[in-house]
Scaffold this motif. Structure first.
Motif, PDB file in Angstrom:
ATOM      1  N   LYS A 344       0.844  -1.208   0.000  1.00  0.00           N
ATOM      2  CA  LYS A 344       0.000   0.000   0.000  1.00  0.00           C
ATOM      3  C   LYS A 344       0.880   1.259   0.000  1.00  0.00           C
ATOM      4  CE  LYS A 344      -3.902   1.302   2.713  1.00  0.00           C
ATOM      5  NZ  LYS A 344      -4.542   1.057   3.987  1.00  0.00           N
ATOM      6  N   ALA A 345       1.957   1.201   0.814  1.00  0.00           N
ATOM      7  CA  ALA A 345       2.871   2.347   0.894  1.00  0.00           C
ATOM      8  C   ALA A 345       3.560   2.556  -0.461  1.00  0.00           C
ATOM      9  CB  ALA A 345       3.913   2.096   1.982  1.00  0.00           C
ATOM     10  N   LEU A 346       3.883   1.440  -1.129  1.00  0.00           N
ATOM     11  CA  LEU A 346       4.519   1.517  -2.446  1.00  0.00           C
ATOM     12  C   LEU A 346       3.559   2.174  -3.454  1.00  0.00           C
ATOM     13  CD1 LEU A 346       6.640   0.707  -4.613  1.00  0.00           C
ATOM     14  CD2 LEU A 346       5.569  -1.537  -4.678  1.00  0.00           C
ATOM     15  N   TYR A 347       2.308   1.752  -3.374  1.00  0.00           N
ATOM     16  CA  TYR A 347       1.287   2.314  -4.274  1.00  0.00           C
ATOM     17  C   TYR A 347       1.199   3.826  -4.076  1.00  0.00           C
ATOM     18  CZ  TYR A 347      -3.325   3.017  -6.397  1.00  0.00           C
ATOM     19  OH  TYR A 347      -4.368   3.476  -7.174  1.00  0.00           O
ATOM     20  N   GLN A 348       1.256   4.222  -2.777  1.00  0.00           N
ATOM     21  CA  GLN A 348       1.205   5.655  -2.469  1.00  0.00           C
ATOM     22  C   GLN A 348       2.437   6.392  -3.031  1.00  0.00           C
ATOM     23  OE1 GLN A 348      -1.007   6.920   0.393  1.00  0.00           O
ATOM     24  NE2 GLN A 348       0.059   8.788   0.980  1.00  0.00           N
ATOM     25  N   ALA A 349       3.608   5.729  -2.935  1.00  0.00           N
ATOM     26  CA  ALA A 349       4.845   6.333  -3.472  1.00  0.00           C
ATOM     27  C   ALA A 349       4.691   6.556  -4.979  1.00  0.00           C
ATOM     28  CB  ALA A 349       6.035   5.430  -3.177  1.00  0.00           C
ATOM     29  N   LYS A 350       4.049   5.604  -5.664  1.00  0.00           N
ATOM     30  CA  LYS A 350       3.816   5.763  -7.114  1.00  0.00           C
ATOM     31  C   LYS A 350       2.891   6.950  -7.341  1.00  0.00           C
ATOM     32  CE  LYS A 350       5.894   2.014  -8.917  1.00  0.00           C
ATOM     33  NZ  LYS A 350       6.901   2.007  -9.928  1.00  0.00           N
ATOM     34  N   LYS A 351       1.873   7.033  -6.479  1.00  0.00           N
ATOM     35  CA  LYS A 351       0.874   8.111  -6.621  1.00  0.00           C
ATOM     36  C   LYS A 351       1.507   9.473  -6.387  1.00  0.00           C
ATOM     37  CE  LYS A 351      -2.806   7.961  -4.056  1.00  0.00           C
ATOM     38  NZ  LYS A 351      -3.996   7.584  -3.269  1.00  0.00           N
ATOM     39  N   GLU A 352       2.510   9.480  -5.467  1.00  0.00           N
ATOM     40  CA  GLU A 352       3.147  10.758  -5.115  1.00  0.00           C
ATOM     41  C   GLU A 352       4.196  11.185  -6.141  1.00  0.00           C
ATOM     42  OE1 GLU A 352       4.534  10.678  -1.072  1.00  0.00           O
ATOM     43  OE2 GLU A 352       2.507  10.325  -0.297  1.00  0.00           O
ATOM     44  N   GLY A 353       4.280  10.495  -7.249  1.00  0.00           N
ATOM     45  CA  GLY A 353       5.177  10.928  -8.319  1.00  0.00           C
ATOM     46  C   GLY A 353       6.360  10.011  -8.548  1.00  0.00           C
ATOM     47  N   ARG A 354       6.449   8.873  -7.839  1.00  0.00           N
ATOM     48  CA  ARG A 354       7.525   7.887  -8.005  1.00  0.00           C
ATOM     49  C   ARG A 354       8.871   8.411  -7.473  1.00  0.00           C
ATOM     50  NH1 ARG A 354       3.981   7.327 -12.167  1.00  0.00           N
ATOM     51  NH2 ARG A 354       3.256   5.216 -12.560  1.00  0.00           N
ATOM     52  N   ASN A 355       9.916   7.582  -7.569  1.00  0.00           N
ATOM     53  CA  ASN A 355      11.264   7.914  -7.080  1.00  0.00           C
ATOM     54  C   ASN A 355      11.209   8.469  -5.653  1.00  0.00           C
ATOM     55  OD1 ASN A 355      14.017   8.248  -7.036  1.00  0.00           O
ATOM     56  ND2 ASN A 355      13.977  10.240  -8.083  1.00  0.00           N
ATOM     57  N   CYS A 356      10.422   7.819  -4.787  1.00  0.00           N
ATOM     58  CA  CYS A 356      10.378   8.258  -3.389  1.00  0.00           C
ATOM     59  C   CYS A 356      10.087   7.066  -2.476  1.00  0.00           C
ATOM     60  CB  CYS A 356       9.342   9.358  -3.190  1.00  0.00           C
ATOM     61  SG  CYS A 356       7.665   8.830  -3.540  1.00  0.00           S
ATOM     62  N   VAL A 357      10.227   7.309  -1.163  1.00  0.00           N
ATOM     63  CA  VAL A 357      10.009   6.250  -0.170  1.00  0.00           C
ATOM     64  C   VAL A 357       8.818   6.634   0.688  1.00  0.00           C
ATOM     65  CG1 VAL A 357      11.036   4.997   1.774  1.00  0.00           C
ATOM     66  CG2 VAL A 357      12.500   5.843  -0.070  1.00  0.00           C
ATOM     67  N   VAL A 358       7.886   5.709   0.878  1.00  0.00           N
ATOM     68  CA  VAL A 358       6.755   5.977   1.782  1.00  0.00           C
ATOM     69  C   VAL A 358       6.728   4.883   2.842  1.00  0.00           C
ATOM     70  CG1 VAL A 358       4.233   6.106   1.972  1.00  0.00           C
ATOM     71  CG2 VAL A 358       5.385   7.204   0.045  1.00  0.00           C
ATOM     72  N   ALA A 359       6.597   5.315   4.116  1.00  0.00           N
ATOM     73  CA  ALA A 359       6.499   4.337   5.210  1.00  0.00           C
ATOM     74  C   ALA A 359       5.033   4.056   5.484  1.00  0.00           C
ATOM     75  CB  ALA A 359       7.187   4.888   6.446  1.00  0.00           C
ATOM     76  N   ALA A 360       4.732   2.829   5.892  1.00  0.00           N
ATOM     77  CA  ALA A 360       3.333   2.424   6.094  1.00  0.00           C
ATOM     78  C   ALA A 360       2.631   3.309   7.126  1.00  0.00           C
ATOM     79  CB  ALA A 360       3.284   0.970   6.521  1.00  0.00           C
ATOM     80  N   ASN A 361       3.359   3.732   8.168  1.00  0.00           N
ATOM     81  CA  ASN A 361       2.676   4.521   9.205  1.00  0.00           C
ATOM     82  C   ASN A 361       2.318   5.924   8.725  1.00  0.00           C
ATOM     83  OD1 ASN A 361       5.089   5.853   9.304  1.00  0.00           O
ATOM     84  ND2 ASN A 361       5.689   5.137  11.351  1.00  0.00           N
ATOM     85  N   ALA A 362       2.889   6.330   7.559  1.00  0.00           N
ATOM     86  CA  ALA A 362       2.554   7.662   7.030  1.00  0.00           C
ATOM     87  C   ALA A 362       1.535   7.546   5.893  1.00  0.00           C
ATOM     88  CB  ALA A 362       3.823   8.332   6.519  1.00  0.00           C
ATOM     89  N   CYS A 363       1.014   6.323   5.731  1.00  0.00           N
ATOM     90  CA  CYS A 363       0.108   6.072   4.613  1.00  0.00           C
ATOM     91  C   CYS A 363      -1.300   6.546   4.908  1.00  0.00           C
ATOM     92  CB  CYS A 363       0.040   4.556   4.401  1.00  0.00           C
ATOM     93  SG  CYS A 363       0.576   4.052   2.825  1.00  0.00           S
ATOM     94  N   ASP A 364      -2.023   7.030   3.857  1.00  0.00           N
ATOM     95  CA  ASP A 364      -3.439   7.378   4.043  1.00  0.00           C
ATOM     96  C   ASP A 364      -4.201   6.070   4.263  1.00  0.00           C
ATOM     97  OD1 ASP A 364      -2.479   9.782   3.208  1.00  0.00           O
ATOM     98  OD2 ASP A 364      -3.155   9.513   1.117  1.00  0.00           O
ATOM     99  N   ASP A 365      -5.189   6.077   5.173  1.00  0.00           N
ATOM    100  CA  ASP A 365      -5.968   4.835   5.366  1.00  0.00           C
ATOM    101  C   ASP A 365      -7.136   4.770   4.409  1.00  0.00           C
ATOM    102  OD1 ASP A 365      -4.741   3.162   7.175  1.00  0.00           O
ATOM    103  OD2 ASP A 365      -5.198   4.547   8.812  1.00  0.00           O
TER     104      ASP A 365
END
Ligand SMILES: Nc1nc2c(ncn2[C@@H]2O[C@H](COP(=O)(O)OP(=O)(O)OP(=O)(O)O)[C@@H](O)[C@H]2O)c(=O)[nH]1
Length: 365
Positions: A344-365
């Motif tokens: 899910k965090a990876l999907y969010q990283a793609k949504k945020e424009g790619r080439n970035c890191v998203v942690a699960a605890n910072a993910c939208d629910d």
């Protein structure tokens, strides 16, 4: 009866030991059982026939066979096994020398020495067995051919002695050859099985652990985590716009890019971490004893290393980036849940424009 015999033969064998160790235990058991029955019955016969020296030697040998069996079962480790094997071989050789010196019953004692070569090879393997056989053959030759039969308590004809040694050397040679071929076949089978295992758990393109291989490593880390309680972080990585690379440079060059990416990942993760190919253009990192915040920092270091490394394809330096989803596994978050959250965090990283890191605890629910 058959069940008792089977139990006696397999005493000390374990599924935790490799095939070769179980074979050695089985041979020690078999040999000591045969040895006990033979020496005990022949010893009693010698005792009844009032041949006291022979009876004493046979009964002592029988006792030592029992002792070696006990040693193996009491010390159920490699030292115990080795001690039992040395005791059995030593005892057998001493008994055989005694039979050669005295002649045993009606001068038939030397006929038993043919037991020694296969036993020495079974127990010691090719090299050690050959050493033992060289020593034993020398001893028998000295006993038989010492001038004036000085070391013998009986008399054998010269023809008998020479034929005995020739036939004994032939049996020794055949036993050594058999053991050598057996050992080689075993080593080849072992190597093949190692290669099959390696292939089953590794990706042939990048040589990284494949999904099954990395899952096994995660299982190991999970059992370690249960003991010390420190969390594990997992990071799922997906190469950005990889389809474009394939479309532009072809599938084969796409494969080269995946190999280069795996080399960069391997170089930038820490020694205690693992990286595997999760499937297609997806990778996974397993970071033991790492909370999510530190996992995110490490993922960002790898992300920036990848972004900063140009990969040369057909004379073009191309820049490749990837997106990263991080999640921690701890007592509350199971592996399955962590994998879903990292995805899910990876999907969010793609949504945020790619080439970035998203942690699960910072993910939208
Ligand atoms: N060369 C090569 N390509 C692969 C391999 N496995 C998967 N792919 C390709 O990877 C591409 C993945 O494409 P998509 O899932 O559309 O994603 P993407 O183009 O990376 O775009 P985003 O993930 O959204 O950034 C597909 O074209 C697959 O054919 C492989 O082993 N070798």
């Amino acid at each position: 009866m058959a069940a008792t015999l089977d139990k006696l033969l397999k005493e000390g064998c374990s599924q935790h030991y490799d095939e070769e160790t179980n074979r050695q235990i089985l041979v020690v058991n078999l040999f000591s059982l045969v040895g006990i029955s033979l020496t005990l019955s022949l010893g009693i016969v010698a005792l009844v026939g009032k041949n006291y020296p022979l009876a004493f030697s046979l009964l002592t040998a029988s006792f030592l066979f029992i002792v070696s069996r006990k040693i193996q079962s009491i010390f159920s480790n490699s030292v115990g096994r080795l001690l039992a094997m040395y005791l059995l071989t030593g005892c057998l050789m001493a008994l055989m020398s005694f039979l050669v010196v005295t002649g045993g019953r009606a001068n038939t004692g030397p006929l038993w020495i043919y037991i020694v070569p296969p036993v020495a090879m079974f127990f010691g393997g090719f090299r050690r067995g050959l050493g033992v056989m060289a020593g034993f053959t020398l001893l028998i030759v000295i006993l038989l051919f010492f001038p004036d039969d000085y070391l013998l308590l009986t008399h054998y004809s010269y023809e008998f002695k020479t034929r005995l040694i020739y036939s004994f050397l032939t049996v020794t040679f055949l036993s050594a050859f058999y053991e050598y071929s057996r050992q080689k076949t075993y080593e080849t089978a072992k190597e093949l099985s190692r290669q099959f295992k390696q292939q089953a758990l590794h990706d042939p393109l990048t040589h990284l652990p494949n999904r099954r291989g990395i899952q096994q490593q995660i299982e190991q880390e999970l059992s370690r985590m249960t003991r010390h309680g420190r969390p594990i972080s997992i990071v799922i990585v997906d190469v950005d716009h990889f389809k474009n690379i394939n479309d532009t440079y072809g599938h084969d060059n796409g494969d080269v890019v995946l190999t280069k990416i795996s080399e960069i990942f391997r170089k930038w993760i820490r020694r205690q971490d693992s990286v595997g190919r999760w499937g297609g253009e997806e990778f996974i990192f397993v970071l033991p004893e790492t909370p999510e915040t530190n996992g995110k920092l490490l993922a960002d270091k790898v992300r920036s290393a990848l972004e900063g490394t140009f990969i040369n394809i057909q004379g073009n330096d191309i820049q490749v980036t990837a997106s990263f989803g991080v999640c921690e596994i701890n007592k509350e978050i199971t592996l399955d849940r962590a994998l879903r959250q990292a995805d899910k965090a990876l999907y969010q990283a793609k949504k945020e424009g790619r080439n970035c890191v998203v942690a699960a605890n910072a993910c939208d629910d």
